[in-house]
Design a protein around this motif. Structure first.
Motif, PDB file in Angstrom:
ATOM      1  N   SER A  93       0.822  -1.215   0.000  1.00 36.93           N
ATOM      2  CA  SER A  93       0.000   0.000   0.000  1.00 36.93           C
ATOM      3  C   SER A  93       0.857   1.267   0.000  1.00 36.93           C
ATOM      4  N   ASP A  94       2.146   1.135   0.295  1.00 32.94           N
ATOM      5  CA  ASP A  94       3.060   2.280   0.251  1.00 32.94           C
ATOM      6  C   ASP A  94       3.420   2.680  -1.183  1.00 32.94           C
ATOM      7  N   PHE A  95       3.092   1.829  -2.145  1.00 29.41           N
ATOM      8  CA  PHE A  95       3.442   2.072  -3.536  1.00 29.41           C
ATOM      9  C   PHE A  95       2.217   2.546  -4.308  1.00 29.41           C
ATOM     10  N   GLU A  96       2.423   3.539  -5.135  1.00 22.07           N
ATOM     11  CA  GLU A  96       1.326   4.073  -5.938  1.00 22.07           C
ATOM     12  C   GLU A  96       0.803   3.035  -6.919  1.00 22.07           C
ATOM     13  N   LEU A  97       1.715   2.293  -7.516  1.00 20.74           N
ATOM     14  CA  LEU A  97       1.359   1.291  -8.516  1.00 20.74           C
ATOM     15  C   LEU A  97       2.331   0.124  -8.387  1.00 20.74           C
ATOM     16  N   VAL A  98       1.809  -1.091  -8.351  1.00 21.57           N
ATOM     17  CA  VAL A  98       2.643  -2.287  -8.232  1.00 21.57           C
ATOM     18  C   VAL A  98       2.542  -3.067  -9.535  1.00 21.57           C
ATOM     19  N   TYR A  99       3.686  -3.312 -10.139  1.00 19.01           N
ATOM     20  CA  TYR A  99       3.787  -4.128 -11.348  1.00 19.01           C
ATOM     21  C   TYR A  99       4.315  -5.499 -10.940  1.00 19.01           C
ATOM     22  N   ALA A 100       3.873  -6.527 -11.644  1.00 20.87           N
ATOM     23  CA  ALA A 100       4.435  -7.865 -11.432  1.00 20.87           C
ATOM     24  C   ALA A 100       4.518  -8.573 -12.777  1.00 20.87           C
ATOM     25  N   TYR A 101       5.575  -9.343 -12.920  1.00 21.11           N
ATOM     26  CA  TYR A 101       5.831 -10.092 -14.156  1.00 21.11           C
ATOM     27  C   TYR A 101       6.069 -11.542 -13.778  1.00 21.11           C
ATOM     28  N   GLY A 102       5.470 -12.443 -14.519  1.00 25.24           N
ATOM     29  CA  GLY A 102       5.680 -13.853 -14.262  1.00 25.24           C
ATOM     30  C   GLY A 102       5.608 -14.642 -15.549  1.00 25.24           C
ATOM     31  N   ASP A 103       6.205 -15.826 -15.515  1.00 19.37           N
ATOM     32  CA  ASP A 103       6.201 -16.632 -16.733  1.00 19.37           C
ATOM     33  C   ASP A 103       5.833 -18.100 -16.496  1.00 19.37           C
ATOM     34  N   SER A 104       5.396 -18.429 -15.264  1.00 19.44           N
ATOM     35  CA  SER A 104       4.994 -19.806 -14.992  1.00 19.44           C
ATOM     36  C   SER A 104       3.832 -19.809 -13.998  1.00 19.44           C
ATOM     37  N   PRO A 105       3.123 -20.928 -13.895  1.00 19.09           N
ATOM     38  CA  PRO A 105       2.033 -21.017 -12.912  1.00 19.09           C
ATOM     39  C   PRO A 105       2.518 -20.743 -11.486  1.00 19.09           C
ATOM     40  N   ASN A 106       3.781 -20.935 -11.243  1.00 19.01           N
ATOM     41  CA  ASN A 106       4.418 -20.651  -9.962  1.00 19.01           C
ATOM     42  C   ASN A 106       4.244 -19.181  -9.558  1.00 19.01           C
ATOM     43  N   ASP A 107       3.932 -18.313 -10.505  1.00 17.46           N
ATOM     44  CA  ASP A 107       3.864 -16.870 -10.266  1.00 17.46           C
ATOM     45  C   ASP A 107       2.446 -16.330 -10.050  1.00 17.46           C
ATOM     46  N   HIS A 108       1.426 -17.132 -10.210  1.00 16.69           N
ATOM     47  CA  HIS A 108       0.053 -16.631 -10.180  1.00 16.69           C
ATOM     48  C   HIS A 108      -0.307 -15.910  -8.877  1.00 16.69           C
ATOM     49  N   ALA A 109       0.049 -16.453  -7.728  1.00 15.65           N
ATOM     50  CA  ALA A 109      -0.295 -15.815  -6.451  1.00 15.65           C
ATOM     51  C   ALA A 109       0.385 -14.454  -6.330  1.00 15.65           C
ATOM     52  N   MET A 110       1.620 -14.361  -6.772  1.00 15.78           N
ATOM     53  CA  MET A 110       2.342 -13.089  -6.734  1.00 15.78           C
ATOM     54  C   MET A 110       1.705 -12.090  -7.700  1.00 15.78           C
ATOM     55  N   LEU A 111       1.345 -12.529  -8.884  1.00 13.27           N
ATOM     56  CA  LEU A 111       0.714 -11.648  -9.862  1.00 13.27           C
ATOM     57  C   LEU A 111      -0.591 -11.063  -9.323  1.00 13.27           C
ATOM     58  N   LYS A 116      -0.744  -3.883 -11.994  1.00 13.66           N
ATOM     59  CA  LYS A 116      -0.479  -4.174 -13.413  1.00 13.66           C
ATOM     60  C   LYS A 116       0.308  -5.473 -13.445  1.00 13.66           C
ATOM     61  N   LYS A 117      -0.272  -6.469 -14.096  1.00 12.82           N
ATOM     62  CA  LYS A 117       0.344  -7.789 -14.106  1.00 12.82           C
ATOM     63  C   LYS A 117       0.591  -8.272 -15.527  1.00 12.82           C
ATOM     64  N   PHE A 118       1.711  -8.930 -15.683  1.00 15.01           N
ATOM     65  CA  PHE A 118       2.117  -9.438 -16.990  1.00 15.01           C
ATOM     66  C   PHE A 118       2.481 -10.911 -16.839  1.00 15.01           C
ATOM     67  N   TYR A 119       1.837 -11.754 -17.648  1.00 14.87           N
ATOM     68  CA  TYR A 119       2.129 -13.179 -17.621  1.00 14.87           C
ATOM     69  C   TYR A 119       2.642 -13.590 -18.991  1.00 14.87           C
ATOM     70  N   GLN A 120       3.798 -14.193 -18.995  1.00 15.92           N
ATOM     71  CA  GLN A 120       4.471 -14.594 -20.243  1.00 15.92           C
ATOM     72  C   GLN A 120       4.528 -13.410 -21.207  1.00 15.92           C
ATOM     73  N   TRP A 121       4.875 -12.260 -20.646  1.00 15.80           N
ATOM     74  CA  TRP A 121       5.171 -11.021 -21.350  1.00 15.80           C
ATOM     75  C   TRP A 121       3.940 -10.340 -21.946  1.00 15.80           C
ATOM     76  N   GLN A 122       2.745 -10.778 -21.561  1.00 15.39           N
ATOM     77  CA  GLN A 122       1.500 -10.168 -22.008  1.00 15.39           C
ATOM     78  C   GLN A 122       0.763  -9.603 -20.802  1.00 15.39           C
ATOM     79  N   GLU A 123       0.222  -8.394 -20.932  1.00 18.04           N
ATOM     80  CA  GLU A 123      -0.504  -7.807 -19.811  1.00 18.04           C
ATOM     81  C   GLU A 123      -1.828  -8.534 -19.599  1.00 18.04           C
ATOM     82  N   ILE A 124      -2.120  -8.801 -18.342  1.00 20.45           N
ATOM     83  CA  ILE A 124      -3.380  -9.418 -17.945  1.00 20.45           C
ATOM     84  C   ILE A 124      -4.296  -8.279 -17.511  1.00 20.45           C
ATOM     85  N   LYS A 125      -5.400  -8.133 -18.161  1.00 17.54           N
ATOM     86  CA  LYS A 125      -6.369  -7.100 -17.796  1.00 17.54           C
ATOM     87  C   LYS A 125      -7.301  -7.663 -16.734  1.00 17.54           C
ATOM     88  N   SER A 126      -7.447  -6.925 -15.646  1.00 17.36           N
ATOM     89  CA  SER A 126      -8.312  -7.391 -14.541  1.00 17.36           C
ATOM     90  C   SER A 126      -9.749  -7.065 -14.796  1.00 17.36           C
TER      91      SER A 126
END
Length: 126
Positions: A93-111, A116-126
């Protein structure tokens, strides 16, 4: 030179996806805090991250009596544990905007933590 340090200097830079390199540079130019969150090992990620001025959350090998045991200190940093450790180390909450990048199912919880989240280099729209 330790094998992990040699790997971080010679091999690791060649394994990074070009998009990842570009995004790291862009975020650093914006003055953003950049953190690598990985279920890979500290013995080769730590040196590279230090060279890049990047924080690191990852698997750490346990050391006893100055020797690696082969066990993970604090368990595996994968899946939901990635998100837990991020939240433990940073108040998002201290950050104005949090970006996360992941490339495997191992990253879903972090994303799921990011604005703003990117999975396998593509932005995921919420």
């Amino acid at each position: 030179m330790l094998q992990g340090q040699l790997f971080s200097k010679t091999i690791l830079p060649t394994l990074l996806h070009e998009y990842a390199k570009q995004q790291i540079t862009w975020h650093q130019q914006q003055g953003d805090q950049v953190v690598v969150v990985s279920s890979s090992l500290d013995v080769y990620l730590k040196g590279w991250c230090q060279q890049q001025g990047i924080d690191l959350i990852c698997n750490q090998l346990e050391v006893r009596a100055g020797r690696y045991t082969g066990e993970l200190y604090q368990g595996d940093c994968g899946y939901a544990e990635k998100a837990r450790r991020v939240q433990q180390q940073y108040s998002l909450s201290d950050f104005e905007l949090v970006y996360a990048y992941g490339d495997s199912p191992n990253d879903h919880a972090m994303l799921a933590l990011a604005d703003k989240k990117f999975y396998q280099w593509q932005e995921i729209k919420s």
